[in-house]
Design a protein around this motif. Structure first.
Motif, PDB file in Angstrom:
ATOM      1  N   VAL A  87       0.829  -1.206   0.000  1.00  0.00           N
ATOM      2  CA  VAL A  87       0.000   0.000   0.000  1.00  0.00           C
ATOM      3  C   VAL A  87       0.863   1.254   0.000  1.00  0.00           C
ATOM      4  O   VAL A  87       0.575   2.234  -0.714  1.00  0.00           O
ATOM      5  CB  VAL A  87      -0.953  -0.015   1.217  1.00  0.00           C
ATOM      6  N   ALA A  88       1.948   1.238   0.764  1.00  0.00           N
ATOM      7  CA  ALA A  88       2.859   2.386   0.769  1.00  0.00           C
ATOM      8  C   ALA A  88       3.464   2.608  -0.612  1.00  0.00           C
ATOM      9  O   ALA A  88       3.590   3.752  -1.074  1.00  0.00           O
ATOM     10  CB  ALA A  88       3.965   2.174   1.803  1.00  0.00           C
ATOM     11  N   VAL A  89       3.826   1.525  -1.287  1.00  0.00           N
ATOM     12  CA  VAL A  89       4.368   1.647  -2.648  1.00  0.00           C
ATOM     13  C   VAL A  89       3.343   2.290  -3.575  1.00  0.00           C
ATOM     14  O   VAL A  89       3.678   3.165  -4.389  1.00  0.00           O
ATOM     15  CB  VAL A  89       4.807   0.273  -3.180  1.00  0.00           C
ATOM     16  N   LEU A  90       2.091   1.889  -3.462  1.00  0.00           N
ATOM     17  CA  LEU A  90       1.055   2.480  -4.313  1.00  0.00           C
ATOM     18  C   LEU A  90       0.963   3.991  -4.107  1.00  0.00           C
ATOM     19  O   LEU A  90       0.895   4.766  -5.081  1.00  0.00           O
ATOM     20  CB  LEU A  90      -0.305   1.835  -4.013  1.00  0.00           C
ATOM     21  N   LEU A  91       0.976   4.441  -2.859  1.00  0.00           N
ATOM     22  CA  LEU A  91       0.873   5.874  -2.605  1.00  0.00           C
ATOM     23  C   LEU A  91       2.125   6.616  -3.065  1.00  0.00           C
ATOM     24  O   LEU A  91       2.037   7.743  -3.578  1.00  0.00           O
ATOM     25  CB  LEU A  91       0.627   6.132  -1.121  1.00  0.00           C
ATOM     26  N   LEU A  92       3.281   6.003  -2.926  1.00  0.00           N
ATOM     27  CA  LEU A  92       4.508   6.643  -3.405  1.00  0.00           C
ATOM     28  C   LEU A  92       4.544   6.703  -4.929  1.00  0.00           C
ATOM     29  O   LEU A  92       5.074   7.663  -5.505  1.00  0.00           O
ATOM     30  CB  LEU A  92       5.724   5.899  -2.849  1.00  0.00           C
ATOM     31  N   GLN A  93       3.998   5.708  -5.588  1.00  0.00           N
ATOM     32  CA  GLN A  93       3.875   5.777  -7.047  1.00  0.00           C
ATOM     33  C   GLN A  93       2.976   6.938  -7.451  1.00  0.00           C
ATOM     34  O   GLN A  93       3.304   7.697  -8.386  1.00  0.00           O
ATOM     35  CB  GLN A  93       3.311   4.462  -7.590  1.00  0.00           C
ATOM     36  N   ALA A  96       2.435   9.590  -5.708  1.00  0.00           N
ATOM     37  CA  ALA A  96       3.166  10.822  -5.405  1.00  0.00           C
ATOM     38  C   ALA A  96       4.170  11.133  -6.505  1.00  0.00           C
ATOM     39  O   ALA A  96       4.337  12.302  -6.908  1.00  0.00           O
ATOM     40  CB  ALA A  96       3.878  10.687  -4.057  1.00  0.00           C
ATOM     41  N   ALA A  97       4.843  10.098  -7.022  1.00  0.00           N
ATOM     42  CA  ALA A  97       5.809  10.298  -8.103  1.00  0.00           C
ATOM     43  C   ALA A  97       5.128  10.815  -9.371  1.00  0.00           C
ATOM     44  O   ALA A  97       5.739  11.546 -10.158  1.00  0.00           O
ATOM     45  CB  ALA A  97       6.537   8.986  -8.400  1.00  0.00           C
ATOM     46  N   GLU A  98       3.870  10.471  -9.539  1.00  0.00           N
ATOM     47  CA  GLU A  98       3.104  10.923 -10.702  1.00  0.00           C
ATOM     48  C   GLU A  98       2.488  12.302 -10.472  1.00  0.00           C
ATOM     49  O   GLU A  98       1.760  12.818 -11.340  1.00  0.00           O
ATOM     50  CB  GLU A  98       1.999   9.900 -10.999  1.00  0.00           C
ATOM     51  N   GLY A  99       2.753  12.901  -9.315  1.00  0.00           N
ATOM     52  CA  GLY A  99       2.226  14.225  -9.017  1.00  0.00           C
ATOM     53  C   GLY A  99       0.761  14.238  -8.650  1.00  0.00           C
ATOM     54  O   GLY A  99       0.118  15.292  -8.680  1.00  0.00           O
ATOM     55  N   ARG A 100       0.218  13.103  -8.229  1.00  0.00           N
ATOM     56  CA  ARG A 100      -1.213  13.011  -7.958  1.00  0.00           C
ATOM     57  C   ARG A 100      -1.548  13.174  -6.479  1.00  0.00           C
ATOM     58  O   ARG A 100      -2.720  13.259  -6.117  1.00  0.00           O
ATOM     59  CB  ARG A 100      -1.756  11.696  -8.510  1.00  0.00           C
ATOM     60  N   LEU A 101      -0.534  13.165  -5.624  1.00  0.00           N
ATOM     61  CA  LEU A 101      -0.765  13.469  -4.213  1.00  0.00           C
ATOM     62  C   LEU A 101       0.531  13.968  -3.589  1.00  0.00           C
ATOM     63  O   LEU A 101       1.623  13.703  -4.094  1.00  0.00           O
ATOM     64  CB  LEU A 101      -1.322  12.262  -3.445  1.00  0.00           C
ATOM     65  N   ASP A 102       0.378  14.685  -2.492  1.00  0.00           N
ATOM     66  CA  ASP A 102       1.506  15.229  -1.737  1.00  0.00           C
ATOM     67  C   ASP A 102       1.594  14.485  -0.417  1.00  0.00           C
ATOM     68  O   ASP A 102       0.649  14.500   0.380  1.00  0.00           O
ATOM     69  CB  ASP A 102       1.282  16.725  -1.503  1.00  0.00           C
ATOM     70  N   LEU A 103       2.709  13.798  -0.181  1.00  0.00           N
ATOM     71  CA  LEU A 103       2.853  13.032   1.049  1.00  0.00           C
ATOM     72  C   LEU A 103       2.738  13.908   2.297  1.00  0.00           C
ATOM     73  O   LEU A 103       2.317  13.437   3.353  1.00  0.00           O
ATOM     74  CB  LEU A 103       4.192  12.295   1.072  1.00  0.00           C
ATOM     75  N   ASP A 104       3.109  15.156   2.177  1.00  0.00           N
ATOM     76  CA  ASP A 104       3.047  16.049   3.328  1.00  0.00           C
ATOM     77  C   ASP A 104       1.767  16.870   3.361  1.00  0.00           C
ATOM     78  O   ASP A 104       1.609  17.768   4.198  1.00  0.00           O
ATOM     79  CB  ASP A 104       4.276  16.962   3.348  1.00  0.00           C
ATOM     80  N   ARG A 121      -2.847  -5.488  -8.326  1.00  0.00           N
ATOM     81  CA  ARG A 121      -2.634  -6.332  -9.503  1.00  0.00           C
ATOM     82  C   ARG A 121      -1.911  -5.582 -10.611  1.00  0.00           C
ATOM     83  O   ARG A 121      -0.891  -6.047 -11.139  1.00  0.00           O
ATOM     84  CB  ARG A 121      -3.976  -6.854 -10.035  1.00  0.00           C
ATOM     85  N   ALA A 122      -2.432  -4.407 -10.982  1.00  0.00           N
ATOM     86  CA  ALA A 122      -1.936  -3.708 -12.159  1.00  0.00           C
ATOM     87  C   ALA A 122      -0.602  -3.013 -11.928  1.00  0.00           C
ATOM     88  O   ALA A 122       0.227  -2.921 -12.842  1.00  0.00           O
ATOM     89  CB  ALA A 122      -2.977  -2.687 -12.628  1.00  0.00           C
ATOM     90  N   ARG A 123      -0.374  -2.520 -10.723  1.00  0.00           N
ATOM     91  CA  ARG A 123       0.819  -1.707 -10.475  1.00  0.00           C
ATOM     92  C   ARG A 123       1.981  -2.487  -9.851  1.00  0.00           C
ATOM     93  O   ARG A 123       3.117  -2.029  -9.901  1.00  0.00           O
ATOM     94  CB  ARG A 123       0.464  -0.520  -9.572  1.00  0.00           C
ATOM     95  N   ILE A 124       1.691  -3.651  -9.253  1.00  0.00           N
ATOM     96  CA  ILE A 124       2.761  -4.387  -8.576  1.00  0.00           C
ATOM     97  C   ILE A 124       2.828  -5.841  -9.032  1.00  0.00           C
ATOM     98  O   ILE A 124       3.864  -6.291  -9.540  1.00  0.00           O
ATOM     99  CB  ILE A 124       2.574  -4.328  -7.041  1.00  0.00           C
ATOM    100  N   ALA A 125       1.754  -6.593  -8.852  1.00  0.00           N
ATOM    101  CA  ALA A 125       1.814  -8.033  -9.108  1.00  0.00           C
ATOM    102  C   ALA A 125       2.117  -8.363 -10.570  1.00  0.00           C
ATOM    103  O   ALA A 125       3.040  -9.137 -10.859  1.00  0.00           O
ATOM    104  CB  ALA A 125       0.509  -8.699  -8.669  1.00  0.00           C
ATOM    105  N   PRO A 131      13.982   6.923  -7.834  1.00  0.00           N
ATOM    106  CA  PRO A 131      14.941   7.086  -6.726  1.00  0.00           C
ATOM    107  C   PRO A 131      14.448   8.003  -5.610  1.00  0.00           C
ATOM    108  O   PRO A 131      14.645   7.709  -4.431  1.00  0.00           O
ATOM    109  CB  PRO A 131      16.176   7.667  -7.421  1.00  0.00           C
ATOM    110  N   ALA A 132      13.811   9.118  -5.949  1.00  0.00           N
ATOM    111  CA  ALA A 132      13.379  10.060  -4.911  1.00  0.00           C
ATOM    112  C   ALA A 132      12.349   9.430  -3.984  1.00  0.00           C
ATOM    113  O   ALA A 132      12.401   9.616  -2.758  1.00  0.00           O
ATOM    114  CB  ALA A 132      12.805  11.316  -5.552  1.00  0.00           C
ATOM    115  N   GLN A 133      11.410   8.673  -4.539  1.00  0.00           N
ATOM    116  CA  GLN A 133      10.376   8.053  -3.711  1.00  0.00           C
ATOM    117  C   GLN A 133      10.943   6.854  -2.944  1.00  0.00           C
ATOM    118  O   GLN A 133      10.549   6.609  -1.800  1.00  0.00           O
ATOM    119  CB  GLN A 133       9.190   7.616  -4.579  1.00  0.00           C
TER     120      GLN A 133
END
Length: 392
Positions: free
Chosen positions: A102-108, A110-118, A220-224, A298-300
């Motif tokens: 789940v953390a990987v999904l949110l960081l992905q 964030a990398a796409e500019g769709r959410l701000d972790l902070d 499924r689509a983003r990791i598996a 790398p940044a995420q």
């Protein structure tokens, strides 16, 4: 996922991972096991085999599975059992290892500019996190991922310690948040680290809201699928099966009670905090791919591995990042992983930057094989000893 029970020793051992269910609707049978070939029987036993045998025949776990990979890419799948056949690299409930996915999904995202972790949780889930237990206007996405949001842990508030009562109960994610809506926050957001499954239910809801897809489809689509993980999946609502070979899961609330079959179980009460099904080998593949940067820029990846002390962890020196822990090995390397617990399963392990990896799964919680809190800690320590032995 990690669940909190009435005993502090069980904090990482009871519901952190989340259970199991049978695709067949019955129990794992001999048909699920992979028969040993003559060549396999002649192979020299792996050094870790005696440690698995110790978990089963001396510590008291019903069965154990392990997947081991060395730095040269050589892999072995191992099993030990005293309750019937266990398929090599069988599917297990991974519990709180779900949190890393789940953390990987949110960081992905964030990398796409769709959410701000902070940014605040409220930005994506207006009004969802409100009340004494936490305010989404003050708690950030990063804090729920790192367990520093001060949000109380809902798995301590089911109102029962008999987990068989939840075996077939379906929960909507919002119902899980409602369990702690009126429970006081454990700390001011950002003040300190304290494990909370609640934060990952919030994280799962954010992932779905931002991506516009169910969590099962995102996994499924983003990791598996990108990693070729054919046995790894996030269950659909009401799904209690494994979609393939699996061991039988066992549970009891005390070692003085008879064993109960917890193979079939609705994992919705763990949801984004612990419902994932996978195998030890595929969990190794996932962790190694994550460390290589196959899933995150790398940044995420750097943010994922920015850790804070996690004093509740049974492995001394462990620190927690965003859904990923680091634990020191005797050779100075760091073991990156998570671990998980749910009635019927405990999983422990991780991977190092040089390509070594191990995952160990036992088919009962440490609290189920021990007579008291000290015994549960010793049983949990025995599982961790197997992990450490893999890197000796």
């Amino acid at each position: 996922m990690t669940v909190t029970t009435t005993a502090p020793a069980s904090r990482r051992a009871v519901l952190g991972a989340l259970g199991g269910a049978l695709l067949t609707g019955g129990a794992a049978s001999a048909a699920h096991a992979t028969p040993a070939t003559p060549a396999a029987r002649r192979r020299r036993p792996h050094p870790l085999q005696e440690h698995l045998d110790h978990l089963v025949h001396e510590v008291g776990f019903p069965s154990a599975l392990a997947a081991v990979r060395d730095a040269d890419g050589r892999t072995r799948d191992l099993t030990a059992t005293r309750v019937g056949p266990v398929p090599a690299d069988g599917r297990v409930r991974a519990g709180s290892n779900t949190k890393t996915f789940v953390a990987v999904l949110l960081l992905q995202l964030a990398a796409e500019g769709r959410l701000d972790l902070d940014g605040p949780v409220e930005e994506h889930l207006p009004g969802v996190l409100r009340g004494p237990g936490g305010d989404g206007r003050a708690v950030t996405v990063r804090q729920v991922l790192q367990h520093t949001g001060g949000v109380p842990n809902y798995t301590a508030h089911f109102g029962t310690t008999d987990w068989t009562l939840l075996r077939d109960r379906y929960y909507e994610p919002r119902e899980l948040l409602d369990l702690v809506r009126d429970v006081p926050a454990t700390a001011v957001p950002g003040e300190r680290w304290e494990y909370s499954n609640t934060g990952y239910v919030v994280a799962g809801l954010i992932a779905q809201r931002v991506a516009g897809l169910p969590l099962a489809e995102l996994v499924r689509a983003r990791i598996a699928e990108p990693l070729g993980l054919r046995a790894t999946f996030f269950p659909h609502p009401g799904e209690q099966g494994y979609r393939g070979p699996h061991p039988r899961a066992h549970h009891r609330d005390s070692s003085a009670l008879p064993w109960q079959d917890m193979t079939s179980l609705d994992p919705s009460w763990g949801w984004a905090a612990g419902a994932l099904v996978t195998t030890p080998a595929e969990l190794n593949t996932f962790t190694l791919a994550l460390l290589r940067g196959d899933l995150l820029p790398p940044a995420q990846l750097e943010q994922l591995r920015a850790t804070v002390p996690s004093p509740e962890d049974p492995w001394p020196g462990t620190r927690y990042g965003l859904g990923l822990s680091s634990s020191p090995l005797p050779d100075g390397a760091l073991l990156w992983g998570h671990g998980g617990d749910i009635p019927g399963f405990e999983t422990r392990g991780g991977a190092t930057e040089d390509g070594r990896a191990v995952q160990v799964a036992v088919t009962a919680l440490p609290t189920a094989v021990a007579a008291d809190e000290a015994g549960a800690l010793a049983a949990m320590g025995a599982v961790l000893d197997v992990v450490r032995a893999a890197f000796a």
